[in-house]
Design a protein around this motif. Structure first.
Motif, PDB file in Angstrom:
ATOM      1  N   ARG A  24     -41.155 -66.586 -31.393  1.00 19.85           N
ATOM      2  CA  ARG A  24     -41.959 -66.009 -30.320  1.00 19.85           C
ATOM      3  C   ARG A  24     -41.339 -64.720 -29.814  1.00 19.85           C
ATOM      4  O   ARG A  24     -42.030 -63.728 -29.528  1.00 19.85           O
ATOM      5  CB  ARG A  24     -42.111 -67.027 -29.185  1.00 19.85           C
ATOM      6  N   PRO A  34     -47.081 -62.826 -35.773  1.00 26.91           N
ATOM      7  CA  PRO A  34     -47.714 -63.886 -36.569  1.00 26.91           C
ATOM      8  C   PRO A  34     -48.872 -63.334 -37.386  1.00 26.91           C
ATOM      9  O   PRO A  34     -49.459 -62.300 -37.058  1.00 26.91           O
ATOM     10  CB  PRO A  34     -48.181 -64.882 -35.513  1.00 26.91           C
ATOM     11  N   VAL A  37     -53.431 -65.576 -34.761  1.00 28.38           N
ATOM     12  CA  VAL A  37     -53.318 -66.172 -33.432  1.00 28.38           C
ATOM     13  C   VAL A  37     -54.675 -66.741 -33.057  1.00 28.38           C
ATOM     14  O   VAL A  37     -55.687 -66.022 -33.057  1.00 28.38           O
ATOM     15  CB  VAL A  37     -52.855 -65.140 -32.383  1.00 28.38           C
ATOM     16  N   ARG A  44     -49.960 -69.805 -32.764  1.00 24.55           N
ATOM     17  CA  ARG A  44     -49.561 -68.804 -33.759  1.00 24.55           C
ATOM     18  C   ARG A  44     -49.336 -69.462 -35.114  1.00 24.55           C
ATOM     19  O   ARG A  44     -48.731 -70.529 -35.207  1.00 24.55           O
ATOM     20  CB  ARG A  44     -48.273 -68.102 -33.320  1.00 24.55           C
TER      21      ARG A  44
END
Length: 365
Positions: A24, A34, A37, A44
Motif C-alpha cells: 500500500r 496496483p 482497483v 487492490r
C-alpha cells in the motif's frame, strides 16, 4: 487485463516478499501501483507481470536505498542501474567509515582521551606503501545476498597482522594461498612489544592521509590502534579479536631452495599479461625462465634469467603469481623454489624487506 492474471494483494505480498502494508505504501508513493482497483470496495489487485518489479524493489530497500534512488534504478537501463547501485554502496561504505572514526573519537573522549601505548613512529610514505603492498595478500570477506559473512576463521584473513619490537615493525597478510610480509625500521621504537591484527578496510581508508604525513605515530588502545598525524585528523583502525594463523611456523618450516631464479620484474609481468590462460607454467632451466601453457612445451616466452639449481616446471594461478610479482620492490625479483608443489618465495633481488610466499597449483588442478 483478464481477471485470471490478477492476484489479490495478500497472494501478491506472499509471492513478492513484501507485506500488504508495504504494498500500500509503495502504491501511494507511485513506485508500484496496483494493476486494478475495485471502484466500489477500493480493493487492490496486482498482475503477475509486476512480480519482478516488486522483488527488485524489495531487494533495493533491503540495502537501505532511499525511495528516490529506488525510483531511479527501476526507471534506468541495466548499465545505468549498475552505476547507481555502485554509487549507493560506496556512499554507505563512506558513511560507515566516518561513523567508525567518530565513534572511536567518542570512546576515546569517554575514557579521558588518554594517549595509547606507543607502538612506533614511522615515515608516512613508507608505511603507506608497505600497507598497500602487503594488503594485496589479504582475503576478500565472503559475501552473501544479505551481506558479508561473519566466519571468524576467514574474517581475520582480511586483516593485516602487525608485530612491533624494539627493533622493527613487521606487517604480514595471508589468504592461505599467498603470504606477504614486510619489515620496517621505525624512526622511533615503541614503549613495549605489541602484536595485533588490524582491520584491512580501516587501513585502506587511512592510507591516503598516511602517505601525505611525514611521520605517523602509531598507538595501541583497547580494541584498536590510532594513527596520529600532524596537521591531519587522527585515524582509528579496529583490531580484530580472532587469532591470526601461525605464519612464523610456516616461514620457519620452509626448506632450502632447490632452484633459484633472478629475473627482470617488468619482463616477467609483461609475459604473464600476454599469457592466454589463467594458470601459467614457469619452466626454469639454465637457458632462462620460460612462461608457457601447461600443454605446450615449445611455445611461450623465454626470458633472460639467472637460474641456479635443478630444472623445474611449476604452475600457478595467474591472480596469485601476478600480484606477488607486481608488489616486489625494485627492477628485479628473486624466486626461491622448492619443487613443483611447495611454496615459492618471491622477493626483491636487491631489497629483502618485502617477501611474498605463493602456492603453486597441480597440473591437473
Amino acid at each position: 487485463m483478464p481477471n485470471s492474471e490478477l492476484m489479490a494483494i495478500g497472494a501478491f505480498a506472499q509471492r513478492s516478499g513484501l507485506t500488504s502494508s508495504a504494498l500500500r505504501f509503495y502504491a501511494d508513493s507511485g513506485l508500484l501501483p496496483p494493476a486494478d482497483v475495485d471502484p466500489a470496495t477500493g480493493y487492490r489487485s496486482y498482475g503477475v507481470h509486476q512480480l519482478e518489479r516488486a522483488v527488485t524493489l524489495r531487494r533495493l530497500r533491503e540495502i537501505a536505498m532511499p525511495l528516490a534512488g529506488v525510483a531511479a534504478v527501476l526507471a534506468a537501463g541495466a548499465e545505468e542501474a549498475a552505476r547507481l547501485l555502485d554509487e549507493h554502496v560506496a556512499r554507505i561504505e563512506g558513511d560507515a567509515a566516518v561513523a567508525r572514526q567518530r565513534a572511536a573519537a567518542i570512546k576515546s573522549a569517554l575514557g579521558g582521551d588518554a594517549p595509547g601505548s606507543l607502538i612506533a613512529v614511522l615515515k608516512g610514505p613508507v608505511l603507506a606503501e608497505a600497507v598497500e603492498q602487503v594488503l594485496t595478500a589479504t582475503a576478500t570477506p565472503t559475501a552473501t545476498a544479505t551481506g558479508p559473512t561473519h566466519d571468524p576463521a576467514s574474517a581475520v584473513l582480511a586483516g593485516l597482522h602487525i608485530e612491533a619490537s624494539d627493533e622493527a615493525v613487521a606487517l604480514t597478510a595471508t589468504d592461505r594461498y599467498r603470504l606477504s610480509t614486510r619489515t620496517l625500521v621505525p624512526v622511533r621504537t615503541g614503549e613495549r612489544t605489541w602484536a595485533g591484527t588490524v582491520d584491512g578496510a580501516d587501513l585502506r581508508n587511512a592510507v591516503a592521509d598516511v602517505r601525505r604525513s611525514a611521520l605517523v605515530r602509531v598507538e595501541a588502545v583497547p580494541h584498536g590502534i590510532w594513527l596520529r598525524m600532524s596537521g591531519r585528523e587522527d585515524r582509528h583502525c579496529r583490531v580484530l579479536p580472532e587469532e591470526y594463523p601461525d605464519h612464523r611456523s610456516l616461514l620457519a618450516s620452509l626448506g632450502e631452495a632447490t632452484t633459484r631464479a633472478t629475473v627482470a620484474k617488468g619482463a616477467l609481468l609483461r609475459a604473464l599479461e600476454e599469457h592466454p590462460g589463467d594458470r601459467p607454467v614457469l619452466r626454469l632451466t639454465d637457458r632462462g625462465l620460460r612462461v608457457q601453457a601447461p600443454d605446450d612445451e615449445l611455445s611461450g616466452i623465454l626470458l633472460p634469467a639467472a637460474v641456479t639449481g635443478e630444472d623445474l616446471r611449476i604452475r600457478f594461478e595467474m591472480t596469485t603469481l601476478y600480484a606477488a610479482v607486481s608488489t616486489a620492490i625494485g627492477p628485479d625479483v628473486m624466486l626461491d623454489l622448492r619443487g613443483p608443489l611447495q611454496p615459492v618465495t618471491i622477493r626483491s633481488a636487491d631489497r629483502g624487506d618485502l617477501t611474498t610466499l605463493t602456492m603453486p597449483v597441480t597440473f591437473d588442478h
